[in-house]
Motif scaffolding. Sequence first.
Motif, PDB file in Angstrom:
ATOM      1  N   GLU A 268      32.709 -11.368 -24.102  1.00  0.00           N
ATOM      2  CA  GLU A 268      32.515 -10.411 -25.195  1.00  0.00           C
ATOM      3  C   GLU A 268      31.521 -10.941 -26.224  1.00  0.00           C
ATOM      4  N   LYS A 269      31.621 -12.215 -26.522  1.00  0.00           N
ATOM      5  CA  LYS A 269      30.686 -12.798 -27.482  1.00  0.00           C
ATOM      6  C   LYS A 269      29.255 -12.745 -26.957  1.00  0.00           C
ATOM      7  N   ASP A 270      29.103 -13.096 -25.678  1.00  0.00           N
ATOM      8  CA  ASP A 270      27.762 -13.022 -25.083  1.00  0.00           C
ATOM      9  C   ASP A 270      27.270 -11.587 -25.056  1.00  0.00           C
ATOM     10  N   LEU A 271      28.206 -10.657 -24.797  1.00  0.00           N
ATOM     11  CA  LEU A 271      27.827  -9.247 -24.747  1.00  0.00           C
ATOM     12  C   LEU A 271      27.390  -8.742 -26.117  1.00  0.00           C
ATOM     13  N   ASP A 272      28.053  -9.223 -27.174  1.00  0.00           N
ATOM     14  CA  ASP A 272      27.663  -8.831 -28.531  1.00  0.00           C
ATOM     15  C   ASP A 272      26.239  -9.287 -28.834  1.00  0.00           C
ATOM     16  N   GLU A 273      25.930 -10.510 -28.385  1.00  0.00           N
ATOM     17  CA  GLU A 273      24.572 -10.994 -28.611  1.00  0.00           C
ATOM     18  C   GLU A 273      23.558 -10.157 -27.829  1.00  0.00           C
ATOM     19  N   LEU A 274      23.934  -9.728 -26.624  1.00  0.00           N
ATOM     20  CA  LEU A 274      23.043  -8.883 -25.832  1.00  0.00           C
ATOM     21  C   LEU A 274      22.863  -7.520 -26.492  1.00  0.00           C
ATOM     22  N   VAL A 275      23.936  -6.957 -27.049  1.00  0.00           N
ATOM     23  CA  VAL A 275      23.840  -5.672 -27.759  1.00  0.00           C
ATOM     24  C   VAL A 275      22.924  -5.808 -28.969  1.00  0.00           C
ATOM     25  N   GLN A 276      23.062  -6.923 -29.686  1.00  0.00           N
ATOM     26  CA  GLN A 276      22.193  -7.141 -30.848  1.00  0.00           C
ATOM     27  C   GLN A 276      20.727  -7.242 -30.407  1.00  0.00           C
ATOM     28  N   PHE A 277      20.499  -7.926 -29.281  1.00  0.00           N
ATOM     29  CA  PHE A 277      19.127  -8.041 -28.772  1.00  0.00           C
ATOM     30  C   PHE A 277      18.557  -6.665 -28.416  1.00  0.00           C
ATOM     31  N   VAL A 278      19.388  -5.810 -27.768  1.00  0.00           N
ATOM     32  CA  VAL A 278      18.930  -4.462 -27.404  1.00  0.00           C
ATOM     33  C   VAL A 278      18.608  -3.664 -28.658  1.00  0.00           C
ATOM     34  N   GLN A 279      19.455  -3.800 -29.679  1.00  0.00           N
ATOM     35  CA  GLN A 279      19.186  -3.102 -30.934  1.00  0.00           C
ATOM     36  C   GLN A 279      17.875  -3.580 -31.563  1.00  0.00           C
ATOM     37  N   GLN A 280      17.651  -4.882 -31.546  1.00  0.00           N
ATOM     38  CA  GLN A 280      16.402  -5.417 -32.087  1.00  0.00           C
ATOM     39  C   GLN A 280      15.197  -4.955 -31.283  1.00  0.00           C
ATOM     40  N   LEU A 281      15.361  -4.898 -29.964  1.00  0.00           N
ATOM     41  CA  LEU A 281      14.273  -4.426 -29.108  1.00  0.00           C
ATOM     42  C   LEU A 281      13.935  -2.976 -29.418  1.00  0.00           C
ATOM     43  N   SER A 282      14.951  -2.171 -29.622  1.00  0.00           N
ATOM     44  CA  SER A 282      14.723  -0.773 -29.978  1.00  0.00           C
ATOM     45  C   SER A 282      14.067  -0.648 -31.343  1.00  0.00           C
ATOM     46  N   ALA A 283      14.504  -1.476 -32.291  1.00  0.00           N
ATOM     47  CA  ALA A 283      13.900  -1.439 -33.630  1.00  0.00           C
ATOM     48  C   ALA A 283      12.440  -1.864 -33.581  1.00  0.00           C
ATOM     49  N   LEU A 284      12.152  -2.867 -32.745  1.00  0.00           N
ATOM     50  CA  LEU A 284      10.768  -3.334 -32.617  1.00  0.00           C
ATOM     51  C   LEU A 284       9.870  -2.234 -32.068  1.00  0.00           C
ATOM     52  N   GLY A 285      10.368  -1.457 -31.102  1.00  0.00           N
ATOM     53  CA  GLY A 285       9.580  -0.361 -30.561  1.00  0.00           C
ATOM     54  C   GLY A 285       9.394   0.760 -31.553  1.00  0.00           C
ATOM     55  N   ASN A 286      10.408   1.037 -32.380  1.00  0.00           N
ATOM     56  CA  ASN A 286      10.310   2.130 -33.350  1.00  0.00           C
ATOM     57  C   ASN A 286       9.336   1.840 -34.488  1.00  0.00           C
ATOM     58  N   LEU A 287       9.026   0.558 -34.702  1.00  0.00           N
ATOM     59  CA  LEU A 287       8.113   0.228 -35.801  1.00  0.00           C
ATOM     60  C   LEU A 287       6.716   0.790 -35.565  1.00  0.00           C
ATOM     61  N   PRO A 379      17.463 -25.772 -38.827  1.00  0.00           N
ATOM     62  CA  PRO A 379      17.693 -24.410 -38.341  1.00  0.00           C
ATOM     63  C   PRO A 379      18.416 -24.387 -37.002  1.00  0.00           C
ATOM     64  N   ARG A 380      19.161 -23.329 -36.779  1.00  0.00           N
ATOM     65  CA  ARG A 380      19.805 -23.082 -35.505  1.00  0.00           C
ATOM     66  C   ARG A 380      19.603 -21.605 -35.178  1.00  0.00           C
ATOM     67  N   TRP A 381      18.508 -21.290 -34.460  1.00  0.00           N
ATOM     68  CA  TRP A 381      18.174 -19.892 -34.163  1.00  0.00           C
ATOM     69  C   TRP A 381      18.453 -19.614 -32.676  1.00  0.00           C
ATOM     70  N   PRO A 382      19.588 -19.040 -32.331  1.00  0.00           N
ATOM     71  CA  PRO A 382      19.903 -18.777 -30.924  1.00  0.00           C
ATOM     72  C   PRO A 382      19.330 -17.446 -30.453  1.00  0.00           C
ATOM     73  N   GLU A 383      18.250 -16.991 -31.044  1.00  0.00           N
ATOM     74  CA  GLU A 383      17.694 -15.695 -30.684  1.00  0.00           C
ATOM     75  C   GLU A 383      16.784 -15.805 -29.472  1.00  0.00           C
ATOM     76  N   THR A 384      16.507 -14.666 -28.843  1.00  0.00           N
ATOM     77  CA  THR A 384      15.552 -14.624 -27.733  1.00  0.00           C
ATOM     78  C   THR A 384      14.167 -14.922 -28.261  1.00  0.00           C
TER      79      THR A 384
END
Length: 443
Positions: A268-287, A379-384
Amino acid sequence: MARRIVLFAILAMLAQLLIVLADYYWNDEELGRLLVEQEVSELAKGIGTGGTSPTFDLPPELSDRYGSQTTGYFARIRDGSGRILFSNCTDQCAEHFLPVDLKTPDFWLRIIEPGKPLTLAGGETVEITQKPFVVEIATIGDPVTRVNAVLSKEVIDHMIVPMGILVIFVLGATLLSITTALRPVRGAAREAAAIDAADPQSRLDTVGMPLEVAQLAAAVNEAFDRVRHLMQAQKLLTSAIAHEVRTPLAVIKLELEQIVHPRARKAEKDLDELVQFVQQLSALGNLDGVDRKQFLSTNINKLTEELVESLAPWVYQTRHSIAFEQRGQLIVPAVGSLIRDALRNLIENAVKHTEAGTSITVRVDENGTVGVYDNGGPPRWPETPVKRDDGNVRGIGLEIINRIATIHGSAFRFEQTRNGRNAVISFPIPSRRSANGDVRLSL
């Protein structure tokens, strides 16, 4: 282009100068004729006809050549009746002059010894106040190299002056024509530099351009259109992928919630991070679809203060502290929701990627910047990671913030210091007014 034209014009003049000098220098008869004419002209200035009979006074500038009989230059001047007005001639030169009782031609020249230096004799009949005078000169070896003065005078009179005038007009007309022809190119370059990539209506204006330049501008406009279409297709693809993935992820999360097991919680924790990544990917495209009509005058101080107030309870729940500082008023044209999202992401990153007890400061400075500062250590940035055009790699969240800053014509700077991190958005030449003093709101 102008430098090359001037350079070749100078080279052409130098080449012509060398040709003229060589032509005169190796032609003894022509060079001797010019020397006789020049010396006769200067000697004739000393003839006076104002009295009852003609007189002659040697000009001071000629005394070093004709003032004695040992200089190697000889002259004899007679009036129309044959009376000698001036002579420094010796027996050595008398044999080279024409006999006194001989009717003198208008011009005569005799090369005594061919080659250089010049050794010659000659003369010319000149008229002064309608009275004829015979001026004769001779030089034995040209001791002071009067031939150089002859060459200089010929170059100035027959090449530099006429060619200089011609070159000035031709060169000036050429440079003016080139400047006029390239003016639309410079204008197109300025327009291209000012094109806003986020504005779909940005194009180069081809009105009034010469045909060749207009064709180039049209080709550039077509290239812009192809790039915009490509970006639009990429945006649609990114949005479609994010949309299609969102629903399966939600279903998977619901299924995992039904499983009572530590591995399920890890998934579930890994899935939450994946959901956040998808949201960020969508936001990046909408810009990419931001319209300039959405830009309004925005009070960054008020926007930032309201954001800090809304996030403060959550920040304290994570055992962090947050404060808002303003050192000046910052009012800029912006899309308020995008600036709010950027600052929210920076605050959330500062909370999620630092240890408990970290102090976070959100500050609006009078130099047109708004930033998020923390003292959370390394820093500890676990982002893609996303590799940028400049070769740097940063998280997709920071890349979104950088894109938001770029859309606003601003610069985003993220740096690690010994005490923490600084994330700053710098707006270009904002309208701002200094506050009466630093204002700090601790929450």
